[in-house]
Scaffold this motif. Sequence first.
Motif, PDB file in Angstrom:
ATOM      1  N   GLU A 114      12.074  28.755  39.319  1.00 33.50           N
ATOM      2  CA  GLU A 114      12.082  30.220  39.295  1.00 33.50           C
ATOM      3  C   GLU A 114      10.872  30.757  38.541  1.00 33.50           C
ATOM      4  OE1 GLU A 114      12.738  34.317  39.178  1.00 33.50           O
ATOM      5  OE2 GLU A 114      13.239  32.779  40.629  1.00 33.50           O
ATOM      6  N   GLY A 115      10.521  30.137  37.430  1.00 32.59           N
ATOM      7  CA  GLY A 115       9.347  30.578  36.681  1.00 32.59           C
ATOM      8  C   GLY A 115       8.074  30.483  37.508  1.00 32.59           C
ATOM      9  N   ILE A 116       7.916  29.364  38.211  1.00 32.68           N
ATOM     10  CA  ILE A 116       6.732  29.190  39.063  1.00 32.68           C
ATOM     11  C   ILE A 116       6.762  30.188  40.216  1.00 32.68           C
ATOM     12  CG2 ILE A 116       5.595  27.594  40.650  1.00 32.68           C
ATOM     13  CD1 ILE A 116       6.524  25.325  38.710  1.00 32.68           C
ATOM     14  N   ALA A 117       7.927  30.345  40.850  1.00 33.76           N
ATOM     15  CA  ALA A 117       8.045  31.268  41.981  1.00 33.76           C
ATOM     16  C   ALA A 117       7.744  32.706  41.561  1.00 33.76           C
ATOM     17  CB  ALA A 117       9.442  31.176  42.587  1.00 33.76           C
ATOM     18  N   LEU A 118       8.188  33.084  40.376  1.00 34.43           N
ATOM     19  CA  LEU A 118       7.922  34.438  39.894  1.00 34.43           C
ATOM     20  C   LEU A 118       6.434  34.630  39.586  1.00 34.43           C
ATOM     21  CD1 LEU A 118       9.075  37.180  39.215  1.00 34.43           C
ATOM     22  CD2 LEU A 118       9.683  36.313  36.954  1.00 34.43           C
ATOM     23  N   LEU A 119       5.805  33.613  39.023  1.00 30.88           N
ATOM     24  CA  LEU A 119       4.363  33.705  38.776  1.00 30.88           C
ATOM     25  C   LEU A 119       3.587  33.817  40.088  1.00 30.88           C
ATOM     26  CD1 LEU A 119       3.866  31.175  35.848  1.00 30.88           C
ATOM     27  CD2 LEU A 119       3.692  33.668  35.771  1.00 30.88           C
ATOM     28  N   VAL A 120       4.009  33.075  41.103  1.00 26.56           N
ATOM     29  CA  VAL A 120       3.372  33.173  42.422  1.00 26.56           C
ATOM     30  C   VAL A 120       3.552  34.579  42.977  1.00 26.56           C
ATOM     31  CG1 VAL A 120       3.487  32.364  44.815  1.00 26.56           C
ATOM     32  CG2 VAL A 120       3.524  30.705  42.946  1.00 26.56           C
ATOM     33  N   LEU A 121       4.764  35.133  42.854  1.00 25.47           N
ATOM     34  CA  LEU A 121       5.011  36.484  43.351  1.00 25.47           C
ATOM     35  C   LEU A 121       4.152  37.521  42.631  1.00 25.47           C
ATOM     36  CD1 LEU A 121       6.694  38.305  45.219  1.00 25.47           C
ATOM     37  CD2 LEU A 121       8.347  38.504  43.352  1.00 25.47           C
ATOM     38  N   VAL A 122       4.043  37.404  41.321  1.00 27.09           N
ATOM     39  CA  VAL A 122       3.207  38.338  40.556  1.00 27.09           C
ATOM     40  C   VAL A 122       1.745  38.215  40.994  1.00 27.09           C
ATOM     41  CG1 VAL A 122       2.315  38.838  38.243  1.00 27.09           C
ATOM     42  CG2 VAL A 122       4.760  38.524  38.589  1.00 27.09           C
TER      43      VAL A 122
ATOM     44  N   LEU B 288      21.865  37.107  29.294  1.00 31.55           N
ATOM     45  CA  LEU B 288      20.586  36.610  28.789  1.00 31.55           C
ATOM     46  C   LEU B 288      19.998  35.561  29.730  1.00 31.55           C
ATOM     47  CD1 LEU B 288      18.580  36.831  26.458  1.00 31.55           C
ATOM     48  CD2 LEU B 288      19.877  35.040  25.288  1.00 31.55           C
ATOM     49  N   LEU B 289      20.844  34.671  30.230  1.00 34.08           N
ATOM     50  CA  LEU B 289      20.373  33.663  31.186  1.00 34.08           C
ATOM     51  C   LEU B 289      19.781  34.329  32.426  1.00 34.08           C
ATOM     52  CD1 LEU B 289      23.216  30.980  31.100  1.00 34.08           C
ATOM     53  CD2 LEU B 289      20.961  30.826  30.057  1.00 34.08           C
ATOM     54  N   MET B 290      20.417  35.396  32.910  1.00 41.45           N
ATOM     55  CA  MET B 290      19.912  36.104  34.088  1.00 41.45           C
ATOM     56  C   MET B 290      18.589  36.810  33.777  1.00 41.45           C
ATOM     57  SD  MET B 290      22.152  35.227  36.192  1.00 41.45           S
ATOM     58  CE  MET B 290      22.463  33.833  35.147  1.00 41.45           C
ATOM     59  N   PHE B 291      18.495  37.370  32.577  1.00 42.12           N
ATOM     60  CA  PHE B 291      17.284  38.075  32.168  1.00 42.12           C
ATOM     61  C   PHE B 291      16.081  37.129  32.095  1.00 42.12           C
ATOM     62  CE2 PHE B 291      14.516  39.832  28.775  1.00 42.12           C
ATOM     63  CZ  PHE B 291      14.133  40.989  29.429  1.00 42.12           C
ATOM     64  N   PHE B 292      16.322  35.885  31.693  1.00 37.34           N
ATOM     65  CA  PHE B 292      15.225  34.912  31.606  1.00 37.34           C
ATOM     66  C   PHE B 292      14.501  34.747  32.943  1.00 37.34           C
ATOM     67  CE2 PHE B 292      17.491  32.444  27.994  1.00 37.34           C
ATOM     68  CZ  PHE B 292      16.915  33.268  27.043  1.00 37.34           C
ATOM     69  N   GLY B 293      15.194  34.932  34.041  1.00 34.58           N
ATOM     70  CA  GLY B 293      14.576  34.750  35.352  1.00 34.58           C
ATOM     71  C   GLY B 293      13.896  35.978  35.905  1.00 34.58           C
ATOM     72  N   VAL B 294      13.903  37.082  35.158  1.00 31.11           N
ATOM     73  CA  VAL B 294      13.342  38.337  35.656  1.00 31.11           C
ATOM     74  C   VAL B 294      11.936  38.597  35.127  1.00 31.11           C
ATOM     75  CG1 VAL B 294      13.683  40.845  35.664  1.00 31.11           C
ATOM     76  CG2 VAL B 294      15.628  39.326  35.935  1.00 31.11           C
ATOM     77  N   VAL B 295      11.654  38.178  33.919  1.00 32.77           N
ATOM     78  CA  VAL B 295      10.361  38.436  33.287  1.00 32.77           C
ATOM     79  C   VAL B 295       9.454  37.223  33.491  1.00 32.77           C
ATOM     80  CG1 VAL B 295       9.206  38.960  31.102  1.00 32.77           C
ATOM     81  CG2 VAL B 295      11.473  39.905  31.574  1.00 32.77           C
ATOM     82  N   PRO B 296       8.243  37.422  34.025  1.00 30.23           N
ATOM     83  CA  PRO B 296       7.356  36.277  34.237  1.00 30.23           C
ATOM     84  C   PRO B 296       7.145  35.474  32.954  1.00 30.23           C
ATOM     85  CG  PRO B 296       6.446  38.229  35.282  1.00 30.23           C
ATOM     86  CD  PRO B 296       7.633  38.677  34.477  1.00 30.23           C
ATOM     87  N   VAL B 297       7.191  34.179  33.067  1.00 34.95           N
ATOM     88  CA  VAL B 297       6.977  33.180  32.018  1.00 34.95           C
ATOM     89  C   VAL B 297       8.197  33.028  31.096  1.00 34.95           C
ATOM     90  CG1 VAL B 297       5.434  32.396  30.156  1.00 34.95           C
ATOM     91  CG2 VAL B 297       4.482  33.628  32.073  1.00 34.95           C
TER      92      VAL B 297
ATOM     93  N   SER C  26      11.251  32.475  31.768  1.00 32.30           N
ATOM     94  CA  SER C  26      12.186  31.415  32.163  1.00 32.30           C
ATOM     95  C   SER C  26      11.817  30.081  31.524  1.00 32.30           C
ATOM     96  CB  SER C  26      12.259  31.271  33.683  1.00 32.30           C
ATOM     97  OG  SER C  26      11.050  30.780  34.203  1.00 32.30           O
ATOM     98  N   PHE C  27      10.535  29.848  31.274  1.00 34.19           N
ATOM     99  CA  PHE C  27      10.117  28.596  30.639  1.00 34.19           C
ATOM    100  C   PHE C  27      10.598  28.551  29.180  1.00 34.19           C
ATOM    101  CE2 PHE C  27       6.666  29.485  33.763  1.00 34.19           C
ATOM    102  CZ  PHE C  27       7.020  28.513  34.679  1.00 34.19           C
ATOM    103  N   PHE C  28      10.451  29.659  28.474  1.00 28.83           N
ATOM    104  CA  PHE C  28      10.925  29.731  27.096  1.00 28.83           C
ATOM    105  C   PHE C  28      12.457  29.762  27.047  1.00 28.83           C
ATOM    106  CE2 PHE C  28       6.660  31.571  26.959  1.00 28.83           C
ATOM    107  CZ  PHE C  28       6.085  30.755  25.997  1.00 28.83           C
ATOM    108  N   GLY C  29      13.047  30.472  27.999  1.00 31.55           N
ATOM    109  CA  GLY C  29      14.505  30.539  28.072  1.00 31.55           C
ATOM    110  C   GLY C  29      15.131  29.187  28.343  1.00 31.55           C
ATOM    111  N   GLU C  30      14.471  28.381  29.135  1.00 31.63           N
ATOM    112  CA  GLU C  30      14.980  27.034  29.419  1.00 31.63           C
ATOM    113  C   GLU C  30      15.004  26.203  28.153  1.00 31.63           C
ATOM    114  OE1 GLU C  30      14.533  22.914  29.657  1.00 31.63           O
ATOM    115  OE2 GLU C  30      12.703  24.112  29.581  1.00 31.63           O
ATOM    116  N   ARG C  31      13.949  26.274  27.355  1.00 30.91           N
ATOM    117  CA  ARG C  31      13.898  25.521  26.090  1.00 30.91           C
ATOM    118  C   ARG C  31      14.971  26.022  25.125  1.00 30.91           C
ATOM    119  NH1 ARG C  31      12.966  21.161  26.416  1.00 30.91           N
ATOM    120  NH2 ARG C  31      12.746  21.028  24.192  1.00 30.91           N
ATOM    121  N   TRP C  32      15.126  27.341  25.020  1.00 37.26           N
ATOM    122  CA  TRP C  32      16.131  27.912  24.141  1.00 37.26           C
ATOM    123  C   TRP C  32      17.536  27.499  24.597  1.00 37.26           C
ATOM    124  CZ3 TRP C  32      20.075  31.461  24.886  1.00 37.26           C
ATOM    125  CH2 TRP C  32      20.655  31.972  23.725  1.00 37.26           C
TER     126      TRP C  32
END
Length: 137
Positions: free
Chosen positions: A26-34, A95-104, A106-112
Amino acid sequence: MPTPRPLDDVACRTSFARFRVASIVEGIALLVLVTIMIMRYVVFGGDAWFTSTSPLWEHVSSVWSPIHGLIYMIYVILGFDLWLKMRWALPRMLLLMFFGVVPVLSFFGERWTHQQVEVDLQQRPTLQDEAEAAPGA
C-alpha cells in the motif's frame, strides 16, 4: 474483573505478517499514485490548473487509480483482521486505516504496529502459554 480471553499467538503473528506485506504494498502503491498525480497535474498540466493535462498521464491515472483503490481495500481488510485477532480498541483500528492514507506513513505505521503486536503478545495471555502450563503437555 474477569481475566481477558487469551490471544492465539500463531494466528496473531500470521495476521500481522499479512498486514505487514499489505502495508508495504500500500505504501508503494500510494507513492506511485502521488507520483502519477504530480506528473499529470503539475509537470504536464499546462498553464491552467486541472484543465489541460497530458493524455498519457490522464490514461495512466485512470488505470492506476482503481488498482490503488483495490490495494487499499485489501489493506483495510487485513488491518481489520489483525485488529480482530489482537482484540484492540476501536481507535487502534482507525489508526491502522489512517496509516494507509498518508504517503509514506504506512511504512512507519507498519513498524509501530509490529512493536505493538510484540508488546501485546508478551504482556497478554496466549493460548500457547496456557498449553505450556497445562499438565501433561
